[in-house]
Design a protein around this motif. Sequence first.
Motif, PDB file in Angstrom:
ATOM      1  N   SER A  53      -8.531  54.438  61.815  1.00 56.94           N
ATOM      2  CA  SER A  53      -8.560  53.103  61.211  1.00 56.94           C
ATOM      3  C   SER A  53      -9.445  53.072  59.975  1.00 56.94           C
ATOM      4  O   SER A  53      -9.781  51.999  59.477  1.00 56.94           O
ATOM      5  CB  SER A  53      -9.076  52.082  62.231  1.00 56.94           C
ATOM      6  N   ASN A  91      -8.497  50.900  56.755  1.00 59.45           N
ATOM      7  CA  ASN A  91      -8.734  49.453  56.863  1.00 59.45           C
ATOM      8  C   ASN A  91     -10.215  49.125  56.757  1.00 59.45           C
ATOM      9  O   ASN A  91     -10.595  48.119  56.152  1.00 59.45           O
ATOM     10  CB  ASN A  91      -8.182  48.939  58.197  1.00 59.45           C
ATOM     11  N   THR A 105     -11.277  49.381  53.151  1.00 57.65           N
ATOM     12  CA  THR A 105     -10.784  48.209  52.413  1.00 57.65           C
ATOM     13  C   THR A 105     -11.675  47.010  52.663  1.00 57.65           C
ATOM     14  O   THR A 105     -12.061  46.279  51.729  1.00 57.65           O
ATOM     15  CB  THR A 105      -9.337  47.893  52.835  1.00 57.65           C
ATOM     16  N   THR A 106     -12.031  46.801  53.929  1.00 56.73           N
ATOM     17  CA  THR A 106     -12.892  45.665  54.278  1.00 56.73           C
ATOM     18  C   THR A 106     -14.265  45.810  53.630  1.00 56.73           C
ATOM     19  O   THR A 106     -14.829  44.839  53.103  1.00 56.73           O
ATOM     20  CB  THR A 106     -13.047  45.567  55.808  1.00 56.73           C
TER      21      THR A 106
END
Length: 1006
Positions: free
Chosen positions: A665, A668, A671-672
């Motif tokens: 993961s 993601n 990106t966060t």
Amino acid sequence: MASNVVDASPSVPSNILLVTAKFIFETVDSARRAVVQKENFEKFSSHLERTAFFLKELSMFELNDFERLHGVIEDLNLEIKVAKQLASECRNRNKIYLFLNSQKIIDEIEKSTKNISRLMSLFTPESLNVSSEITEQLRTLCKNMLDAEYQPAAIEEEILQKIERGIEERNVDRSYSNNLLICIADSVGISSEHSEIKAEFENFKNEMENNELRSDWTEDLRMEQIILLLGKADMVMTPKEKETKYFNKRNSLGRQLLEPLQSFYCPITGDVMEDPVETSSGHSFERTAIQKWLEDGHDLCPLTKTPLNKLSLRPNRTLHQSIEEWRNRNTMISIASMKPEIQSSNEEEVLQCLEKLHDFCIGSELHREWMVMEDYIPIITGLLCTKSHEIRLLALTILYCLAKDADDNKERIAKVDDGIKYIVRSLARKIEESTMALKLLLELSRSSEVMNFIGNVQGCILLLVTLVNSDDTQAAKYAQEVLDNLAFLDQNVIQMANAKYFGPLLQRLCEGPISTQMIMAETLADMELTDHNKIDLFRNGALKPLLQMLVLDAEEYKAVAVKALENLSSVAQNGLQIIREGATQPLFELLFCHTLTLPKLRERVAIIFMHLSISTTVQEASEDQVLLLETEEDVFKLFSLISLSGPNMQQTLLSTFLEICKSPSGFNIRTTLRQISAVKVLVQLCELDDHVVRVSAVKLFHYLTEDGDHSTFSEHVNTRCIETLVKIVRTSHDEDEIVAAMGIISNLPRDFQMSQQLLDLGALEIIFDCLTYRNTHASYKKEVTENAARALSRFTVSTNPDWQKRVAGGGTIPVLVSLLASGTSLTKQNVAVSLKQFSESSSNLSKPVKNTGTFSCCFKPPESSCPIHRGICTVESSFCLLEANAVIPLVMVLGEPDSGPCEASLDAILTLIDGEKLQNGVKVVEEANGLVPIIKLLNSPCTRLQEKSLEVLQRIFRIFEFKQKYGNSAKMSLVDITQRGSSNAKSLAAKILSQLNVLHEQSSFF
């Protein structure tokens, strides 16, 4: 003895012989009750018995010359009297004295045997009126006694030799004397109880002080030396006597250490001697030093230059004793004066003192005794509760030295408040400390007085059971021996030792009252466990009670549960189970709880999160889609703690995010992090002096720049940030940090402003240093060169000739060409990109060949032009690939298994066969054996690479010569592409087949 000798007369010969025989039988009885030399007295007794039987038998006959034999019988009675007196003394005198005079006793027995043999031989056949058979018996008896030999037992000889050696060496320690006394006691039948040995020794000393019992001055001196030697033994002095003697001596010494006398130094080594020997020149040297001097070919004394002989070396025992006395004096003063230092709050000072005390311990039993006298045992035992692993380990080692073979010291250690408890705690710590604690416990458990102390320490038995089942065979052996020693105290110990692995511990953890659960959780927290142990604990239910403790109100329960989870979560399998069981939520709450009073609790929770993040990177986490941070809010909250924490926790949290970014993961999460402006915090952390935190910040920053979304971080990359990154690459000694910093530079937006800032701040120089290994670092990871090669490609774009000239002017192009052969696949790809960009400018930068006129050939040879660019080319002026000898290396890259470097290399080769350069460029590529590899790329599984190779071949086959030469080898691959390739590849392949005049012949394929 006169009362036992009958006044004989010729009228009663038979009675005289019977009385003498009876006297001999009495002597035999006395001899057989001697406490020493039993075997020799037994042999002597058998000779006496045969003599008595012969006299008894002789009394039955009438003797021919009794008057002459009367004197012989009187002499025989006197000799028997001497023998009986010897036997009596060997039964009644002090046993130690008798043992020490073993040889003298043997000599007396032998002398008596031979005297009796001589006297019996005077009973001649002429004086006896007996048969020849009896006469032969007498002759045999006399011969056997005359030939009789008496020998001391081997053990007696060995002990006596040790006594002589001890007297000679003069400086033996107490254990030497103890062993001698025990051996003597065992040999002569004295009880091994110290009180019995002490009483016998005191009796021996008293006898020696009685002048009437002394013989000559030689024996007197020898006995005094023996008393002095054996008097060193512990067992002949009461503790009070030893203590009084020690303090009297210590108080007489003062407090100042004495410098060694000049005579103590070896003239060769310059050090105080350990084993001084005297040479024929009268000077003393260290034995090993003078022996080496002689072995090296020197035959003269180093001081006097007089001849030396190896055989002339004699131990200088007087000097040796003086040196030992000096050493012992200074040691006694040192031990007495170190107490304030060892109780200091300065950890380094305490460690130094412990190291000195340890040296004293292993140096001599006497030194250990002095340490006990100075009451060091409670002080050193108290150090076991300190936080320093090094201090605890040294303290355990010293206590082990003091306890070994000393029951009194074992009891002293056990009686220190919580002493055994502290030792037991060390069982659950690092392997080295745990093993030392086990050795000490094993030694203590050998004392019946100490066993109860050990068995009563809560959790001790469970820890021992755990260690018995550990993978460390040595620790398991020690733990089993301790359990064996304790077994008689509690039969449950045996059952626990044979129980299922960790069964008792888990049962108490899961089912016991909360106080017991706390103890078991503490055990799990401190215990050194293998990964297999940790997995087994979770598999058998250890997680559930720990999670229950985690949500209790009392902070101490939470702390113990967290500490145990910190230990057990370091295994990925356990980490995944913790996440699946929903433990992250209560752990999260602890991180943000503002009422916690235990300072280390948050840091331990953060470490657990780091362990859990590592577990999310394994394959099992990907398959089960296990997520540590499920929402953007979780990511934001956890990352926000970095700005609010100290260095230790910052490092742990940064490491956590680094691991999460590697997980399935990870995209993601990255990106966060970019969306919540994590880069802004990381840029600030990159400027810290704290090296550990800075490295982790730089590495995480690198991860966030890898996905190419520049808009989310470029606003935070200012001049100061770039300057920091350049400084890190230039000055850091951490390869990982250099890799990450160079990776950030290579990932920065490729706009003009950013690139110019990098140039102005010296980025080009550090990039070149990394490519050429000219940086100060001793070794490099391959990633450094990969990132440097990629970073360089931003400065080689053909749209900015000034940058290209600046790069090429530093001698970079030859370095790039060399990396085509030696670099990694990614390095080769990035290098090929830069070479392609350089080559795009070559045609414009190649200088035309000057036409100097009709007659110029008579004066100057014409300049040779580049066959591709048809002008004057150099590496630094026109960046010509041909001049840089780059064509062959680029062709070799076409054989790489990865498509990236192959595609980049093809792009570079395409710059050589573009437009007017086609004819000559293809010839150059052919000379480099490049056409066949290009045709082979038609079979590449990579669509882009396949299309790129079709594009190159389309150009090449425009030239009839190459179409004829290489067309057939490409046909089958081209036909296959028209059937299986991408739509663009099919179109290109069809066009090339048309060029090769194949399309109309093979129309059935389409």
